[in-house]
Design a protein around this motif. Structure first.
Motif, PDB file in Angstrom:
ATOM      1  N   ASP A 167      -2.298  13.832  25.170  1.00  0.00           N
ATOM      2  CA  ASP A 167      -2.790  14.480  23.954  1.00  0.00           C
ATOM      3  C   ASP A 167      -1.827  15.541  23.435  1.00  0.00           C
ATOM      4  N   LYS A 168      -1.314  16.378  24.320  1.00  0.00           N
ATOM      5  CA  LYS A 168      -0.482  17.509  23.883  1.00  0.00           C
ATOM      6  C   LYS A 168       0.795  17.026  23.208  1.00  0.00           C
ATOM      7  N   ASP A 169       1.360  15.925  23.698  1.00  0.00           N
ATOM      8  CA  ASP A 169       2.581  15.389  23.090  1.00  0.00           C
ATOM      9  C   ASP A 169       2.284  14.720  21.755  1.00  0.00           C
ATOM     10  N   GLN A 170       1.151  14.044  21.662  1.00  0.00           N
ATOM     11  CA  GLN A 170       0.742  13.467  20.377  1.00  0.00           C
ATOM     12  C   GLN A 170       0.533  14.571  19.345  1.00  0.00           C
ATOM     13  N   ASN A 171      -0.166  15.628  19.754  1.00  0.00           N
ATOM     14  CA  ASN A 171      -0.425  16.742  18.842  1.00  0.00           C
ATOM     15  C   ASN A 171       0.867  17.373  18.359  1.00  0.00           C
ATOM     16  N   SER A 172       1.840  17.466  19.258  1.00  0.00           N
ATOM     17  CA  SER A 172       3.129  18.060  18.900  1.00  0.00           C
ATOM     18  C   SER A 172       3.847  17.233  17.838  1.00  0.00           C
ATOM     19  N   VAL A 173       3.831  15.919  18.003  1.00  0.00           N
ATOM     20  CA  VAL A 173       4.473  15.037  17.013  1.00  0.00           C
ATOM     21  C   VAL A 173       3.792  15.172  15.663  1.00  0.00           C
ATOM     22  N   GLU A 206       0.826  -1.204   0.000  1.00  0.00           N
ATOM     23  CA  GLU A 206       0.000   0.000   0.000  1.00  0.00           C
ATOM     24  C   GLU A 206       0.859   1.252   0.000  1.00  0.00           C
ATOM     25  N   LEU A 207       1.929   1.245   0.784  1.00  0.00           N
ATOM     26  CA  LEU A 207       2.836   2.391   0.827  1.00  0.00           C
ATOM     27  C   LEU A 207       3.438   2.663  -0.542  1.00  0.00           C
ATOM     28  N   LYS A 208       3.824   1.609  -1.247  1.00  0.00           N
ATOM     29  CA  LYS A 208       4.469   1.766  -2.552  1.00  0.00           C
ATOM     30  C   LYS A 208       3.529   2.360  -3.601  1.00  0.00           C
ATOM     31  N   LYS A 209       2.223   2.254  -3.380  1.00  0.00           N
ATOM     32  CA  LYS A 209       1.277   2.868  -4.313  1.00  0.00           C
ATOM     33  C   LYS A 209       1.364   4.397  -4.277  1.00  0.00           C
ATOM     34  N   HIS A 210       1.869   4.941  -3.184  1.00  0.00           N
ATOM     35  CA  HIS A 210       1.843   6.390  -2.973  1.00  0.00           C
ATOM     36  C   HIS A 210       3.220   7.013  -2.809  1.00  0.00           C
ATOM     37  N   VAL A 211       4.252   6.187  -2.638  1.00  0.00           N
ATOM     38  CA  VAL A 211       5.604   6.703  -2.375  1.00  0.00           C
ATOM     39  C   VAL A 211       6.583   6.015  -3.311  1.00  0.00           C
ATOM     40  N   SER A 212       7.359   6.797  -4.057  1.00  0.00           N
ATOM     41  CA  SER A 212       8.313   6.233  -5.017  1.00  0.00           C
ATOM     42  C   SER A 212       9.559   5.714  -4.310  1.00  0.00           C
ATOM     43  N   ALA A 213      10.278   4.838  -4.993  1.00  0.00           N
ATOM     44  CA  ALA A 213      11.457   4.208  -4.399  1.00  0.00           C
ATOM     45  C   ALA A 213      12.532   5.218  -4.014  1.00  0.00           C
ATOM     46  N   GLY A 214      12.633   6.311  -4.752  1.00  0.00           N
ATOM     47  CA  GLY A 214      13.664   7.306  -4.486  1.00  0.00           C
ATOM     48  C   GLY A 214      13.227   8.440  -3.586  1.00  0.00           C
ATOM     49  N   ALA A 215      12.032   8.367  -3.038  1.00  0.00           N
ATOM     50  CA  ALA A 215      11.516   9.427  -2.172  1.00  0.00           C
ATOM     51  C   ALA A 215      12.315   9.508  -0.877  1.00  0.00           C
ATOM     52  N   LYS A 216      12.301  10.692  -0.276  1.00  0.00           N
ATOM     53  CA  LYS A 216      12.949  10.885   1.028  1.00  0.00           C
ATOM     54  C   LYS A 216      11.980  10.450   2.114  1.00  0.00           C
ATOM     55  N   LEU A 217      12.302   9.335   2.772  1.00  0.00           N
ATOM     56  CA  LEU A 217      11.455   8.766   3.805  1.00  0.00           C
ATOM     57  C   LEU A 217      12.033   9.043   5.193  1.00  0.00           C
ATOM     58  N   LEU A 218      11.153   9.309   6.149  1.00  0.00           N
ATOM     59  CA  LEU A 218      11.569   9.538   7.528  1.00  0.00           C
ATOM     60  C   LEU A 218      10.728   8.663   8.447  1.00  0.00           C
ATOM     61  N   ASP A 219      11.403   7.803   9.206  1.00  0.00           N
ATOM     62  CA  ASP A 219      10.749   6.954  10.194  1.00  0.00           C
ATOM     63  C   ASP A 219      10.830   7.672  11.545  1.00  0.00           C
ATOM     64  N   VAL A 220       9.701   8.178  12.012  1.00  0.00           N
ATOM     65  CA  VAL A 220       9.654   8.970  13.241  1.00  0.00           C
ATOM     66  C   VAL A 220       9.413   8.040  14.426  1.00  0.00           C
ATOM     67  N   GLY A 221      10.321   8.084  15.410  1.00  0.00           N
ATOM     68  CA  GLY A 221      10.270   7.111  16.496  1.00  0.00           C
ATOM     69  C   GLY A 221      10.702   5.752  16.000  1.00  0.00           C
ATOM     70  N   CYS A 222      11.849   5.727  15.351  1.00  0.00           N
ATOM     71  CA  CYS A 222      12.280   4.542  14.590  1.00  0.00           C
ATOM     72  C   CYS A 222      12.786   3.404  15.468  1.00  0.00           C
ATOM     73  N   GLY A 223      12.913   3.632  16.780  1.00  0.00           N
ATOM     74  CA  GLY A 223      13.345   2.555  17.664  1.00  0.00           C
ATOM     75  C   GLY A 223      14.729   2.048  17.310  1.00  0.00           C
ATOM     76  N   TYR A 224      14.843   0.737  17.182  1.00  0.00           N
ATOM     77  CA  TYR A 224      16.124   0.113  16.865  1.00  0.00           C
ATOM     78  C   TYR A 224      16.303  -0.122  15.358  1.00  0.00           C
ATOM     79  N   GLY A 225      15.432   0.486  14.549  1.00  0.00           N
ATOM     80  CA  GLY A 225      15.643   0.462  13.104  1.00  0.00           C
ATOM     81  C   GLY A 225      14.968  -0.662  12.362  1.00  0.00           C
ATOM     82  N   ARG A 226      14.041  -1.356  12.992  1.00  0.00           N
ATOM     83  CA  ARG A 226      13.369  -2.484  12.326  1.00  0.00           C
ATOM     84  C   ARG A 226      12.678  -2.053  11.045  1.00  0.00           C
ATOM     85  N   VAL A 227      11.842  -1.015  11.124  1.00  0.00           N
ATOM     86  CA  VAL A 227      11.086  -0.587   9.944  1.00  0.00           C
ATOM     87  C   VAL A 227      12.008   0.032   8.899  1.00  0.00           C
TER      88      VAL A 227
END
Length: 214
Positions: A114-120, A29-50
Motif C-alpha cells: 500500500d505505501k508504495d502504491q500511495n507514493s506513486v 477514450e483518452l483522446k476525448k480528454h487529452v490533446s495530441a500536443g499535450a505533455k504525456l508521461l507513461d509511468v512505469g513504461c517498461g520497454y516502451g510498448r504504450v
C-alpha cells in the motif's frame, strides 16, 4: 531478510524484464480528454510498448519513466527511439505541475505494498498540472478457483488478500473495489469501467480502466 520491495524489484531486473505486456489503452477514450500536443508521461513504461502506441496514435510529446534498468535497456535493445528516464527511489524526475497527462498501465499490480502504491499516486498528483488527466489500467480480484486458491495461500505470507507470487519471484496484486477507491480518491473521476484483460502470462483476469482529473 529482503523486503517485498526488494523482492519485486529484483524480479523486474531479471525474469520480469523479458515479459511482453498486454493490457490495451482505451485510446479513443483518452483522446476525448487529452490533446495530441499535450505533455504525456507513461509511468512505469517498461520497454516502451504504450509509449509507441501513443506516438502511433498521434500524440507528439510522450515521455516515460521506468525504475527497472533491465527494462530501460530493452527499450534501446529493441531500437525504440523513446525518451525514457530512470525512476529512482519512487521519485518521478519532473517538476511540480509540469505534465498534462500521466498513464499507469498495469503498473499498480506490480507494486504489492500500500505505501508504495500511495507514493506513486502522490508523485503523479505532484507532477500533473491543475486539471491534468490520469489514465489507469489495472486488475481487480477474481473469483475463479485458481485465483482464490492463490489469494488464500499468499495472504498468510503477505498479509493482504489479492497478493500472490509468480514463479521466479515476482509479487503481484489484484485489487479489491475498496482498495481501488482508496487509490483513486485523490483524483476526480471522469470515467471508470470494469473490463476483462489478458495478463502478461496469458490468463484472463478482471480489471478496470479509469480516467481521472487533478
Amino acid at each position: 531478510m529482503k523486503s517485498e520491495s526488494d523482492q519485486y524489484a529484483k524480479y523486474w531486473e531479471e525474469k520480469g524484464s523479458l515479459k511482453n505486456f498486454s493490457t490495451p489503452v482505451q485510446m479513443d477514450e483518452l483522446k476525448k480528454h487529452v490533446s495530441a500536443g499535450a505533455k504525456l508521461l507513461d509511468v512505469g513504461c517498461g520497454y516502451g510498448r504504450v509509449m509507441t502506441e501513443l506516438l502511433d496514435a498521434g500524440f507528439t510529446d510522450v515521455k516515460g519513466v521506468e525504475p527497472s534498468a533491465a527494462l530501460r535497456r530493452r527499450v534501446a535493445d529493441e531500437g525504440r527511439p523513446l525518451d525514457v528516464l530512470p525512476m529512482n527511489l519512487g521519485i518521478i524526475p519532473f517538476e511540480d505541475s509540469s505534465i498534462d497527462a500521466a498513464l499507469l498501465v498495469a503498473v499498480l499490480t506490480c507494486i504489492p505494498e500500500d505505501k508504495d502504491q500511495n507514493s506513486v499516486m502522490s508523485e503523479i498528483y505532484r507532477v500533473l498540472k491543475p486539471g491534468g488527466i490520469i489514465y489507469i489500467n489495472d486488475f481487480l480480484l477474481n473469483t475463479d478457483d485458481r485465483n482464490v486458491e492463490r489469494y488464500d495461500h499468499f495472504q498468510k505470507k503477505h498479509g493482504t488478500y489479492g497478493v500472490f507470487e509468480l514463479e521466479g519471484g515476482g509479487i503481484l496484486r489484484h485489487f479489491s473495489d475498496e482498495r481501488t477507491k482508496e487509490l483513486l480518491s485523490i483524483f476526480t473521476a471522469v470515467e471508470f469501467k470494469k473490463v476483462v484483460y489478458t495478463t502478461m502470462n496469458g490468463n484472463r483476469a478482471n480489471g478496470f480502466y479509469y480516467i481521472g482529473k487533478k
